[in-house]
Write a protein that holds these residues in place. Structure first.
Motif, PDB file in Angstrom:
ATOM      1  N   ASN A  17     -11.137   7.518  -1.175  1.00 16.50           N
ATOM      2  CA  ASN A  17     -10.285   7.987  -2.267  1.00 16.50           C
ATOM      3  C   ASN A  17      -8.866   7.545  -1.975  1.00 16.50           C
ATOM      4  N   LEU A  18      -8.285   6.753  -2.858  1.00 12.27           N
ATOM      5  CA  LEU A  18      -6.960   6.178  -2.622  1.00 12.27           C
ATOM      6  C   LEU A  18      -5.899   7.257  -2.459  1.00 12.27           C
ATOM      7  N   GLU A  19      -5.933   8.264  -3.304  1.00  5.52           N
ATOM      8  CA  GLU A  19      -4.904   9.303  -3.269  1.00  5.52           C
ATOM      9  C   GLU A  19      -4.866  10.006  -1.916  1.00  5.52           C
ATOM     10  N   THR A  20      -6.020  10.413  -1.405  1.00  6.23           N
ATOM     11  CA  THR A  20      -6.034  11.127  -0.132  1.00  6.23           C
ATOM     12  C   THR A  20      -5.777  10.184   1.042  1.00  6.23           C
ATOM     13  N   ALA A  21      -6.161   8.917   0.912  1.00  9.44           N
ATOM     14  CA  ALA A  21      -5.913   7.960   1.987  1.00  9.44           C
ATOM     15  C   ALA A  21      -4.429   7.643   2.114  1.00  9.44           C
ATOM     16  N   VAL A  22      -3.739   7.520   0.990  1.00  7.97           N
ATOM     17  CA  VAL A  22      -2.305   7.222   1.013  1.00  7.97           C
ATOM     18  C   VAL A  22      -1.505   8.468   1.373  1.00  7.97           C
ATOM     19  N   CYS A  23      -1.756   9.554   0.656  1.00 12.58           N
ATOM     20  CA  CYS A  23      -0.920  10.763   0.806  1.00 12.58           C
ATOM     21  C   CYS A  23      -1.475  11.630   1.927  1.00 12.58           C
ATOM     22  N   SER A  24      -1.501  11.055   3.109  1.00  9.89           N
ATOM     23  CA  SER A  24      -2.092  11.705   4.269  1.00  9.89           C
ATOM     24  C   SER A  24      -1.132  11.770   5.439  1.00  9.89           C
ATOM     25  N   HIS A  25       0.060  11.233   5.260  1.00 11.47           N
ATOM     26  CA  HIS A  25       0.968  11.091   6.385  1.00 11.47           C
ATOM     27  C   HIS A  25       2.368  10.782   5.859  1.00 11.47           C
ATOM     28  N   GLY A  26       3.374  11.164   6.637  1.00 16.11           N
ATOM     29  CA  GLY A  26       4.745  10.967   6.190  1.00 16.11           C
ATOM     30  C   GLY A  26       5.134   9.548   5.858  1.00 16.11           C
ATOM     31  N   LEU A  27       4.475   8.572   6.461  1.00 18.35           N
ATOM     32  CA  LEU A  27       4.855   7.184   6.210  1.00 18.35           C
ATOM     33  C   LEU A  27       4.723   6.799   4.742  1.00 18.35           C
ATOM     34  N   PHE A  28       3.866   7.470   3.984  1.00 23.53           N
ATOM     35  CA  PHE A  28       3.689   7.057   2.585  1.00 23.53           C
ATOM     36  C   PHE A  28       4.937   7.338   1.768  1.00 23.53           C
ATOM     37  N   MET A  29       5.799   8.229   2.235  1.00 25.30           N
ATOM     38  CA  MET A  29       7.017   8.553   1.495  1.00 25.30           C
ATOM     39  C   MET A  29       8.210   7.688   1.892  1.00 25.30           C
ATOM     40  N   MET A  30       8.054   6.855   2.898  1.00 23.18           N
ATOM     41  CA  MET A  30       9.182   6.055   3.390  1.00 23.18           C
ATOM     42  C   MET A  30       9.258   4.714   2.669  1.00 23.18           C
ATOM     43  N   SER A  31      10.466   4.307   2.338  1.00 23.05           N
ATOM     44  CA  SER A  31      10.684   2.996   1.725  1.00 23.05           C
ATOM     45  C   SER A  31      10.105   1.908   2.623  1.00 23.05           C
ATOM     46  N   PRO A  32       9.516   0.869   1.993  1.00 24.83           N
ATOM     47  CA  PRO A  32       9.524   0.566   0.564  1.00 24.83           C
ATOM     48  C   PRO A  32       8.284   1.050  -0.181  1.00 24.83           C
ATOM     49  N   ASN A  33       7.509   1.984   0.417  1.00 27.25           N
ATOM     50  CA  ASN A  33       6.349   2.523  -0.289  1.00 27.25           C
ATOM     51  C   ASN A  33       6.787   3.326  -1.502  1.00 27.25           C
ATOM     52  N   ARG A  34       6.026   3.219  -2.576  1.00 29.63           N
ATOM     53  CA  ARG A  34       6.353   3.946  -3.810  1.00 29.63           C
ATOM     54  C   ARG A  34       5.044   4.483  -4.408  1.00 29.63           C
ATOM     55  N   TRP A  35       4.798   5.746  -4.172  1.00 28.10           N
ATOM     56  CA  TRP A  35       3.596   6.377  -4.723  1.00 28.10           C
ATOM     57  C   TRP A  35       3.932   6.980  -6.075  1.00 28.10           C
ATOM     58  N   ASP A  36       3.121   6.668  -7.089  1.00 32.16           N
ATOM     59  CA  ASP A  36       3.322   7.218  -8.428  1.00 32.16           C
ATOM     60  C   ASP A  36       2.324   8.349  -8.634  1.00 32.16           C
ATOM     61  N   PRO A  37       2.802   9.602  -8.705  1.00 29.84           N
ATOM     62  CA  PRO A  37       1.872  10.723  -8.842  1.00 29.84           C
ATOM     63  C   PRO A  37       1.162  10.778 -10.181  1.00 29.84           C
ATOM     64  N   LEU A  38       1.666  10.084 -11.179  1.00 25.40           N
ATOM     65  CA  LEU A  38       1.018  10.112 -12.489  1.00 25.40           C
ATOM     66  C   LEU A  38      -0.107   9.093 -12.589  1.00 25.40           C
ATOM     67  N   SER A  39       0.148   7.871 -12.183  1.00 24.71           N
ATOM     68  CA  SER A  39      -0.904   6.846 -12.248  1.00 24.71           C
ATOM     69  C   SER A  39      -1.738   6.806 -10.969  1.00 24.71           C
ATOM     70  N   ARG A  40      -1.321   7.580  -9.952  1.00 23.17           N
ATOM     71  CA  ARG A  40      -2.000   7.610  -8.662  1.00 23.17           C
ATOM     72  C   ARG A  40      -2.162   6.185  -8.107  1.00 23.17           C
ATOM     73  N   SER A  41      -1.044   5.527  -8.016  1.00 23.43           N
ATOM     74  CA  SER A  41      -1.039   4.159  -7.509  1.00 23.43           C
ATOM     75  C   SER A  41       0.083   3.995  -6.494  1.00 23.43           C
ATOM     76  N   LEU A  42      -0.098   3.025  -5.617  1.00 23.28           N
ATOM     77  CA  LEU A  42       0.887   2.720  -4.588  1.00 23.28           C
ATOM     78  C   LEU A  42       1.471   1.343  -4.854  1.00 23.28           C
ATOM     79  N   SER A  43       2.793   1.275  -4.849  1.00 29.10           N
ATOM     80  CA  SER A  43       3.467  -0.016  -5.032  1.00 29.10           C
ATOM     81  C   SER A  43       4.421  -0.267  -3.879  1.00 29.10           C
ATOM     82  N   ARG A  44       4.542  -1.519  -3.518  1.00 31.45           N
ATOM     83  CA  ARG A  44       5.517  -1.935  -2.500  1.00 31.45           C
ATOM     84  C   ARG A  44       5.476  -3.458  -2.393  1.00 31.45           C
ATOM     85  N   PRO A  45       6.483  -4.065  -1.781  1.00 25.93           N
ATOM     86  CA  PRO A  45       6.398  -5.495  -1.492  1.00 25.93           C
ATOM     87  C   PRO A  45       5.510  -5.742  -0.272  1.00 25.93           C
ATOM     88  N   LEU A  46       4.848  -6.881  -0.255  1.00 24.37           N
ATOM     89  CA  LEU A  46       4.091  -7.328   0.903  1.00 24.37           C
ATOM     90  C   LEU A  46       4.433  -8.783   1.191  1.00 24.37           C
TER      91      LEU A  46
END
Length: 454
Positions: A17-46
Motif C-alpha cells: 500500500n503506497l500510503e502506508t509505505a510512504v507515510c511511515s517515517h519522518g523522511l517522507f515529510m522532508m524536502s524535496p518529498n511532497r506527499w499529497d493527502p488528497l490524491s495519495r501520491s508522492l512527488s519529488r525530483p529524481l
C-alpha cells in the motif's frame, strides 16, 4: 500546465500500500518529498543517473509523481515530467532503470524487503498470541520504513535530525533543496563564487565575497515570495502534486534554539517559492562549496563542515557508498558490525546518527535512541530512563520482536503520534512542524489544532 509526461509502471506485491509505505517515517515529510493527502501520491525530483557520487556526470533531474491507481492496485504508476521544457522527456532504457531503482529504494520493494515485512508481521502475531498483547497497530504498520532514493541523502538527513528541534530540521532540508535549484539555474560566474579558491591569507576577503553572494541569492527568493499570492491548493489528480514537503518528528534532541526554522515554515507557500525547490543536492554539487556560505545559506551551523567532508570524501572516492549499501545484502551481525565501524570513522556519525543510517540501510535490530525515546518510554511504558539506560530499557521492551526491534518501537511510536495528531498521511505539510516532543507531552492531552484540508 502544458507539461507532457512519460509513464513508467512498476509491479507490486499484493499486500503493498503506497500510503502506508510512504507515510511511515519522518523522511517522507522532508524536502524535496511532497506527499499529497488528497490524491495519495508522492512527488519529488529524481536523478536520471545512479552514478553521481564520484563521477563528472552532470546532475540532471526530472520530476516524478508516484501513485497507486485504484483501478490497478497491483502496480505503481510513475509519471515523469520535464517541466522546464514543457515536453515529455525522452528516456533511455538506462535512465528508466535508474528512476525505477530509486523508486524501489525509497519504498523498499526488493525481495529482501518483502521477506522482512512478512517475517515482522509473523513475529507480531506470535507475540500477540503468546502474551495476549494488543498489537493490531503493528500489523497495520507497513513493515517498510520510508527512505530516500540515495544513501547520501539519507546520511545527510540523519545529520539534520541530530541536536535540534523538528521545525529546524525541516527548514534545513528545504534550504538544501532551494540551494540545489539555485546552483542549477545560476550562471557560471555566480556559481564560481561558491567555490573556495582563495589562498588562506585572503580568507577574510573571500568570506566577505561569499556573504554578498549568499545575501543576493537569499534576497532574490525573499522578493519573489513577497510578490506572490498565498498558495495552498492541493491538486486532485495524481500527476499534479507540487506541494512542498517537510518531515515528521524523528527521535531527536531538543537542544538548540530554532526560532529561525520556525519562522521559515510558513503556513502557505507561494507558487514561485515552490518552483524553486530543486532536488536534494548530490555530493558533487556540494563538494566544492564554501563552508561558511553553506552554513549561512542553509542555516546548518556546525553541520555544514560535516556535510562537506562527507560529500568530498565520496567525490574523492575515500567513501564508497555502494560498498556500504551492498554490505546490507549479507543481513548478518558481522555485516552490521563492519558497517557500524566504517560509519563511525566518518565525521559527524555518532551513535544516534549512525544507527538512523543503519536503519535506512536495512538493519532493524538496534533502536536509535534519544530524548524522544526517553519521553515515549516514560509516557507509554511508565519506564524512567536516562541517556545511559535508555538503550537497555528499550531492548527489554522490544527485544521479543528481534530482529525487528526498531520496527516494533517505531510502529508503536507512530501509532501514538497518530492518536495525538490524527492520521499523518492526511496532515497538510504546513502542520508537519507541530509533531514535536512538547506537543506529545502528558500535559498537552488536548488535540493539537490542525489545518483543515479543503
Amino acid at each position: 500546465m502544458g507539461t507532457e509526461e512519460s509513464l513508467l509502471k512498476l509491479p507490486l506485491a499484493e499486500t503493498f500500500n503506497l500510503e502506508t509505505a510512504v507515510c511511515s517515517h519522518g523522511l517522507f515529510m522532508m524536502s524535496p518529498n511532497r506527499w499529497d493527502p488528497l490524491s495519495r501520491s508522492l512527488s519529488r525530483p529524481l536523478h536520471l543517473s545512479n552514478s553521481l557520487d564520484n563521477t563528472d556526470i552532470p546532475s540532471v533531474s526530472v520530476d516524478v509523481t508516484i501513485c497507486q491507481p485504484q483501478q490497478d492496485p497491483h502496480s505503481l504508476r510513475i509519471e515523469v515530467r520535464n517541466s522546464a521544457s514543457g515536453s515529455a522527456p525522452s528516456l533511455s532504457q538506462e535512465q528508466q532503470d535508474a528512476l525505477l531503482a530509486q523508486v524501489k529504494r525509497m519504498l523498499r520493494l526488493s525481495e529482501a524487503d518483502e521477506r522482512n515485512v512478512r517475517e515482522f508481521k509473523r513475529i507480531v502475531r506470535q507475540v500477540a498470541q503468546e502474551e495476549g498483547e494488543e498489537t493490531q497497530y503493528m500489523e497495520d504498520f507497513s513493515g517498510r520504513v520510508f527512505r530516500s532514493p540515495t544513501l547520501f541523502e539519507d546520511m545527510v538527513k540523519c545529520m539534520l535530525l541530530c541536536n535540534c528541534q523538528w521545525p529546524r530540521t525541516l527548514s534545513m532540508a528545504r534550504a538544501l533543496c532551494e540551494l540545489q535549484w539555485e546552483l542549477q539555474h545560476c550562471s557560471p560566474s555566480i556559481s564560481e563564487d561558491f567555490i573556495p579558491q582563495t589562498p588562506a591569507g585572503k580568507e577574510s576577503k573571500r568570506r566577505q565575497k561569499v556573504s554578498k553572494v549568499a545575501s543576493k541569492l537569499t534576497s532574490r527568493i525573499a522578493e519573489s515570495k513577497a510578490s506572490s499570492e498565498d498558495y495552498m491548493n492541493l491538486k486532485l489528480d495524481c500527476a499534479g502534486v507540487l506541494e512542498e514537503n517537510v518531515q515528521p518528528s524523528f527521535p531527536q534532541n531538543d537542544i538548540e534554539s530554532d526560532l529561525h526554522g520556525l519562522n521559515e515554515l510558513s503556513t502557505t507557500d507561494p507558487p514561485s517559492a515552490r518552483d524553486r525547490i530543486g532536488n536534494f543536492p548530490s555530493p558533487r554539487e556540494l563538494a566544492n562549496l564554501d563552508e561558511s556560505f553553506l552554513a549561512k545559506r542553509c542555516n546548518l551551523g556546525y553541520r555544514a563542515g560535516r556535510i562537506l567532508k562527507l560529500a568530498r570524501g565520496i567525490v574523492d572516492g575515500q567513501i564508497q557508498l555502494r560498498e556500504l549499501e551492498d554490505m546490507c545484502n549479507e543481513a548478518s551481525l558481522t555485516a552490521y558490525v563492519k558497517l557500524a565501524e566504517q560509519l563511525s570513522q566518518i565525521n559527524g556519525f555518532g551513535p544516534f546518527t549512525r544507527n538512523n543510517v543503519l536503519v535506512c540501510i536495512g538493519f532493524y535490530h538496534v533502536i536509535p535512541t534519544d530524548s524522544e525515546t526517553i519521553r515515549h518510554l516514560k509516557q507509554v511504558h511508565a519506564r524512567n530512563c536516562t541517556s545511559k539506560t535508555v538503550q537497555m530499557i528499550a531492548e527489554s521492551i522490544y527485544g521479543k520482536y528481534a530482529p525487528f526491534q526498531f520496527l516494533a518501537y517505531w510502529s508503536e511510536l507512530w501509532h501514538f503520534y497518530e492518536k495525538r495528531f490524527g492520521k499523518l498521511s492526511e496532515m497538510p505539510y504546513s502542520d508537519y512542524k507541530l509533531i514535536t516532543a512538547s506537543n506529545m507531552g502528558i500535559k498537552n492531552i488536548r488535540q493539537v489544532k490542525r489545518t483543515k484540508i479543503s
